[in-house]
Motif scaffolding. Structure first.
Motif, short mmCIF file in Angstrom:
data_model
loop_
_atom_site.label_atom_id
_atom_site.label_comp_id
_atom_site.label_asym_id
_atom_site.label_seq_id
_atom_site.Cartn_x
_atom_site.Cartn_y
_atom_site.Cartn_z
N SER A 49 0.70 -1.15 0.00
CA SER A 49 0.13 0.11 -0.20
C SER A 49 0.79 1.22 -0.02
N CYS A 50 2.10 1.11 0.04
CA CYS A 50 3.15 2.41 -0.12
C CYS A 50 2.99 2.97 -1.44
N PRO A 51 3.01 4.33 -1.52
CA PRO A 51 2.83 4.65 -2.75
C PRO A 51 3.75 4.49 -3.64
N SER A 52 5.04 4.29 -3.18
CA SER A 52 6.16 4.06 -4.19
C SER A 52 6.47 2.51 -4.72
N PHE A 53 5.41 1.74 -3.98
CA PHE A 53 5.55 0.18 -4.16
C PHE A 53 5.58 -0.16 -5.88
N SER A 54 4.40 0.76 -6.42
CA SER A 54 4.18 0.32 -7.84
C SER A 54 5.38 0.38 -8.85
N LYS A 55 6.34 1.18 -8.12
CA LYS A 55 7.44 1.60 -9.00
C LYS A 55 8.76 0.58 -9.17
N ILE A 56 8.69 -0.33 -8.14
CA ILE A 56 9.56 -1.47 -8.04
C ILE A 56 9.77 -2.21 -9.39
N ASP A 57 8.63 -2.73 -9.84
CA ASP A 57 8.77 -3.78 -11.01
C ASP A 57 9.52 -3.37 -12.14
N LYS A 58 9.17 -2.00 -12.77
CA LYS A 58 9.82 -1.60 -13.80
C LYS A 58 11.42 -1.69 -13.67
N SER A 59 11.91 -0.74 -12.52
CA SER A 59 13.24 -0.51 -12.26
C SER A 59 13.92 -1.88 -12.06
#
Length: 127
Positions: A49-59
């Motif tokens: 639920s952390c706002p930045s979590f969705s950025k992990i997969d791409k990088s």
């Protein structure tokens, strides 16, 4: 999160060594590394639920894709004729690593602010 960062530094270092020595090494995908396995587990439910979590997969994917692409030239025995592409792959991997590490730090700070996750649990990330 430091363990995750160290794992990925070692992954890239192994890639550099493989190219320098022109010796094929096993590729590791973003799904098969220790962090990828942990991400796919239920252990991450508290940080999703952390706002930045969705950025992990791409990088995270880009780190692995770029290094594995460079390693493909060893398998194809075309390292010498593809130095430019190999350098570009490693440059892309380093840029993706910076993005990934920044995202991990952001998640850690976000989860501490909301007390969603105890980072002492990070030691439970196992191979």
């Amino acid at each position: 999160m430091n363990l995750v960062k160290i794992d990925h530094v070692l992954f890239k270092t192994n890639g550099y060594n493989a190219i320098i020595n022109n010796k094929h090494t096993e590729t590791v995908t973003e799904k098969s590394c220790r962090f990828g396995k942990w991400l796919a587990s239920d252990d991450t439910s508290k940080i999703k639920s952390c706002p930045s979590f969705s950025k992990i997969d791409k990088s995270h994917m880009l780190v692995h894709t770029a290094v594995n692409s460079a390693l493909g030239y060893i398998k194809d025995e075309t390292v010498e004729e593809n130095y430019g592409k190999i350098i570009e792959n490693f440059k892309n991997s380093e840029e993706a690593s910076i993005e990934l590490f920044t995202t991990l730090t952001d998640i850690q700070q976000e989860s501490r602010r909301t007390k969603q996750y105890s980072w002492k649990e990070e030691d439970k990330i196992e191979a």
